[in-house]
Design an enzyme around this catalytic site. Structure first.
Site, PDB file in Angstrom:
ATOM      1  N   GLU A 775       0.858  -1.180   0.000  1.00 55.88           N
ATOM      2  CA  GLU A 775       0.000   0.000   0.000  1.00 55.88           C
ATOM      3  C   GLU A 775       0.893   1.228   0.000  1.00 55.88           C
ATOM      4  O   GLU A 775       1.857   1.302   0.775  1.00 55.88           O
ATOM      5  CB  GLU A 775      -0.933   0.020   1.213  1.00 55.88           C
ATOM      6  CG  GLU A 775      -2.147  -0.867   1.049  1.00 55.88           C
ATOM      7  CD  GLU A 775      -3.175  -0.639   2.144  1.00 55.88           C
ATOM      8  OE1 GLU A 775      -2.857   0.074   3.121  1.00 55.88           O
ATOM      9  OE2 GLU A 775      -4.279  -1.168   2.032  1.00 55.88           O
ATOM     10  N   TYR A 778      -0.769   6.655   2.704  1.00 54.45           N
ATOM     11  CA  TYR A 778      -2.073   7.324   2.718  1.00 54.45           C
ATOM     12  C   TYR A 778      -1.931   8.837   2.856  1.00 54.45           C
ATOM     13  O   TYR A 778      -2.739   9.599   2.341  1.00 54.45           O
ATOM     14  CB  TYR A 778      -2.902   6.833   3.913  1.00 54.45           C
ATOM     15  CG  TYR A 778      -3.478   5.445   3.825  1.00 54.45           C
ATOM     16  CD1 TYR A 778      -3.062   4.517   2.876  1.00 54.45           C
ATOM     17  CD2 TYR A 778      -4.462   5.053   4.723  1.00 54.45           C
ATOM     18  CE1 TYR A 778      -3.598   3.251   2.821  1.00 54.45           C
ATOM     19  CE2 TYR A 778      -5.012   3.779   4.683  1.00 54.45           C
ATOM     20  CZ  TYR A 778      -4.576   2.875   3.733  1.00 54.45           C
ATOM     21  OH  TYR A 778      -5.116   1.618   3.701  1.00 54.45           O
TER      22      TYR A 778
END
Length: 877
Positions: A775, A778
């Site tokens: 990932e 963010y």
């Protein structure tokens, strides 16, 4: 899904043998005018020239140790091409050392220590560096001893250590070392030839209690022996006799407990308290009585031992392999333990750990071979494991499970726990075992019995989970992945197969794997595992001795290492391990390693302010209960030398609040030795930047050695809010997760997430990755804050332009730029265009359409964004 968490090294050229390095040593006498008050100072003397020299090895007959102390800068000592190595000179008498000059040939020491000793056995470090640059080093030091050595732990080139000259300056006639006041025998393991009865054990003579004693049988000879844990220089032994004393006895030392040297002898002792000045060295000391002073046996209230010369090496105790101290947070059960006691302990731990993902508590629950009834709900930072040689040696009638409804029904947060080395039989009438987990939650070396049963990797109805590992595991029934978003299964056996897929399911060496079909369904299947060893594990043998089993390296393997077969590998007695308790300093840990010990970390957070330095080939470093090493004050957590076969397993490395350059380094920069037949391997090794507190590290894991194997790792930076967790782009700072500079490095089950630049950068040739989950960060505040020159963002997986061979299978990269959804990553995978650099089965996902990944790999593949959230690409080029 709301989950968690460059340059190419030069190859050294062969040093030029004709290189000569000159040295001019200025000896300046301090002069003062007539009538001055400052006395003239004598210059230090060159003590080492022409003295006897020895070394750990020599490259060949033309490069002996003596060549480094012959005064000729055209001759040299050179060692073998491995670490560690040493060169030692005997000055002939004790001296005060003030300067050491090292005239390196091209093959120099990058990391080394200068050490002194009075006996050639116990060493004190007077200088240490990990950043040596070779050339001529004139080092001012303070120390004393008869022997001086250069102890090299990391070479600066692919060759050995090579010194034109090793020069030691100082003054002879140094003072005699002081005899210490610490009783090093107290609390050390003690044994005896006999005991009068159970209440008069050998250990009572070294417990520091003058009211307890050892007493022998009433015969001659008899002995009491104490193990000091390492070779020590012994200067005093104090014997406090009970009335039954020895009239004739010897004090003896030994390095191995077999061959003994007498350092004191008497035939006219009268008992009482005897404080005896002695001179000797050894790991073991014993009182060997040959004639009793009474008709009874020998009886000692206390035996005390004092030493000298070990101030630089902390005392390291021994480990009783039959009754080890595994720390207060390790719970060991056997079949005689009441079921209610076991279940009560399990319930208490789960209540505390169900949501405790950032607390300091760590636990291990271990079951000795046998059959149990237990319902194990496995919370954060809890390991449940069997202590058998085979998983089938321990059978739990009940469950070992992680449920999706915990953490508010979000199984993408079920991290940091482990189930290992046991079998499970479900209760009558039940057919479902649930293992709804995400990262850093291995289900390893397990056996779920019953062909009618299934293991569900989600909650069985709705919701989701995100990533995990099955390895060396037998499932008699069916594996159901459900909404599990990605998963890696290696060397396992599924009796009734597998069903389900979302984005990225990878099967390697799995019997019963589904057919390959990426991307619909998204099954990547690799028939064999090219080279792997399974994770070392703790077990108890038939005699009750605790051992660590080290599985053998397997090549082109399928299926488990143990089901219907005898595991290949070798056991190591726990007596060969130093059991590390929280609060133990890195200096003590390194002293244990220097003495040839392996390490077993007990559950807890272990703070270090200097690197744990693993220098010896084949060292095993094993953690229980996800034991955590926190690097404080900007330290490195662990460095592994460029040696064969080190195994590091079951540990988490955590950044402290002061920035560390790297949390773990495998091999020093420039490592180039081949370890093809005995690679270093990392198993269930996890890394965390931030979480319980602000964390900072420029790099997280750097692999410089060749042929390293990574067997399930999660490298994670805390970038999005959780209860009580400090997050922010400028708080938890970390550039890169994994950097690979070594050649022929292989990663199985690699998870790297949320770093601020490249997640993974690969500079070495011949690399292979099987399953990759990523990932992106963010918390990127805006595009300007995340630019790689003129490129938008950083790749999740970067293979350097100079690399000519690389393979990767089953890779996923996801964006969730929730701070600023306008942020774009140009591409997730960035590689050189070369037919020998091949990527197979990739997926990019814009999670919920929040943020954009413009291309999958280089300029290939579609755009993942709000309109088209999932993009697949099967091959590149």
């Amino acid at each position: 899904m709301t989950s968690r968490a460059t340059s190419v090294r030069p190859r050294p050229r062969r040093p030029l043998r004709h290189l000569l390095v000159g040295l001019t040593v200025a000896l300046v006498a301090a002069l003062t005018p007539t009538g001055g008050t400052t006395p003239a100072q004598a210059a230090p003397t060159l003590l080492s020239q022409g003295r006897p020299a020895t070394a750990s090895s020599t490259e060949n007959a033309g490069t002996p140790a003596a060549a480094a102390v012959d005064g000729n800068t055209g001759t040299r000592w050179a060692s073998a091409f491995s670490d560690p190595q040493w060169l030692q000179v005997d000055l002939g008498a004790r001296a005060t050392i003030s300067q050491v000059n090292l005239l390196w040939e091209g093959a120099y020491g990058r990391a080394f220590q200068l050490q002194t000793s009075d006996d050639g056995a116990t060493w004190t470090t007077i200088y240490s560096t990990t950043t040596g640059a070779g050339g001529t080093q004139n080092l001012t030091v303070t120390g004393a001893g008869r022997y001086v050595r250069m102890y090299g732990t990391a070479r600066g080139t692919g060759y050995g250590y090579s010194l034109w000259e090793f020069q030691v300056y100082g003054e002879t006639g140094g003072s005699t070392p002081t005899c210490g006041s610490t009783n090093v025998a107290q609390g050390s393991p003690a044994t005896a030839s006999s005991t009068q009865d159970a209440g008069l054990a050998a250990s009572a003579a070294v417990d520091g209690n003058p009211g307890t004693r050892w007493a022998s049988a009433a015969s001659d000879p008899q002995w009491l022996r104490v193990d000091l844990g390492s070779t020590r220089t012994i200067c005093r032994v104090t014997l406090t006799w009970e009335a039954a004393y020895a009239r004739a006895f010897q004090l003896q030392t030994s390095t191995d407990g077999t061959t003994w040297t007498t350092i004191y002898s008497t035939t006219t002792a009268t008992g009482g308290t005897q404080s005896l000045t002695v001179s000797g060295s050894g790991r073991y000391l014993r009182m060997y009585g040959t004639a009793r002073g009474t008709a009874y046996g020998y009886s000692l209230w206390e035996l005390a031992v004092n030493t000298t010369g070990a101030t630089g090496e902390p005392p390291v105790g021994t480990t009783d392999p039959y009754n080890p101290n595994l720390g207060p947070n390790t719970f060991v059960f056997d079949p005689s333990t009441p079921t209610s006691t076991i279940q009560s302990r399990l319930n208490t731990l789960f209540t505390q750990q169900e949501t405790n993902q950032f607390g300091p508590q760590r636990y291990a629950v271990l079951f000795k071979p046998g059959t149990y009834t237990a319902d194990v709900n496995l919370g954060f930072f809890t390991q449940v494991a069997g202590l058998g040689m085979s998983p089938d040696d321990v059978n739990l009638n009940g469950h070992v499970r992680t449920e999706a409804f915990w953490m508010g029904g979000n199984a993408t947060q079920n991290f940091w726990r482990a189930a290992e080395n046991l079998s499970v039989t479900l209760p009558a009438g039940q057919t479902v075992e649930r293992w709804a987990v995400s990262q850093a939650a291995p289900y390893r070396r397990m056996h779920l019995r019953g062909a009618q049963n299934q293991i569900q990797l989600w909650n069985g109805g709705d919701g989701w989970s995100s990533g995990g590992l099955l390895a060396d595991t037998r499932i008699d029934g069916l594996v159901v992945s459900g909404s599990q978003q990605q998963w890696y299964s290696r060397n396992s056996e599924f009796g009734n197969g597998w069903t389900g897929s979302v984005w990225n399911m990878v099967f390697q060496g799995v019997v019963g794997a589904p057919a390959p079909s990426f991307p619909n369904p998204s099954h990547t299947v690799i028939a064999q595992t090219p080279q792997v060893r399974e994770k070392p594990f703790l077990y108890v043998d038939g005699s009750g001795e605790y051992r660590v089993f080290v599985p053998a390296l397997r090549t082109n393997s399928t299926g488990t290492s143990w089901y219907n077969k005898t595991p290949a590998g070798s056991p190591i007695s726990l007596s060969q391990f130093y059991v590390v308790q929280p609060g133990t300093s890195a200096a003590t840990i390194n002293a244990a390693l220097a003495q040839g010990r392996h390490l077993l970390f007990t559950p807890g957070v272990h703070h270090v302010t200097e690197p744990i330095q693993v220098n010896r080939a084949d060292t095993v470093v094993l953690g229980l209960g996800l034991a955590t090493i926190q690097a404080d004050n900007g330290s490195v957590g662990m460095r592994v030398a460029d040696v064969d076969g080190v195994k590091v397993a079951g540990l988490m490395f955590e950044a402290g609040t002061t920035n560390s350059p790297v949390l773990m380094e495998v091999g020093p920069s420039g490592s180039s030795a081949s370890h093809a037949t005995n690679p270093t391997s990392l198993h269930d090794v996890f890394f965390r930047i931030g979480g319980p507190h602000v964390g900072k590290a420029t790099n997280t894991l750097t692999v410089n050695s060749d042929n390293v194997i990574g067997d399930h790792m999660w490298l994670w930076r805390a970038d999005h809010a959780a209860s009580g967790v400090p997050t922010g782009w400028t708080l938890n700072t970390a550039d890169t997760g994994l950097t690979v500079n070594g050649d022929n490095v292989t990663m199985y089950g690699l998870f790297v997430e949320h770093y601020q630049k490249y997640q993974t950068i690969w500079n070495g040739n011949g690399g292979r990755t099987y399953f990759y989950q990523n990932e992106l960060p963010y918390d990127v505040p805006n595009q300007a804050a995340w630019m790689n020159g003129s490129t938008r963002g950083y790749a999740a997986y970067k293979v350097a332009d100079s690399v000519t061979s690389h393979q990767a299978f089953g890779l996923g990269s996801y964006s969730y730029f929730n701070v600023n959804p306008a942020v774009v990553e140009e591409r997730s995978f960035e590689v050189p265009v070369n037919p020998n650099v091949r990527f197979t089965n990739m997926v990019t996902v814009s999670l919920g359409g929040v943020g954009t990944i413009n291309r999958v790999i280089n300029n290939a593949g579609g755009t993942a964004n709000a309109a088209n959230q999932t993009v697949y690409l099967t091959t590149y080029p």
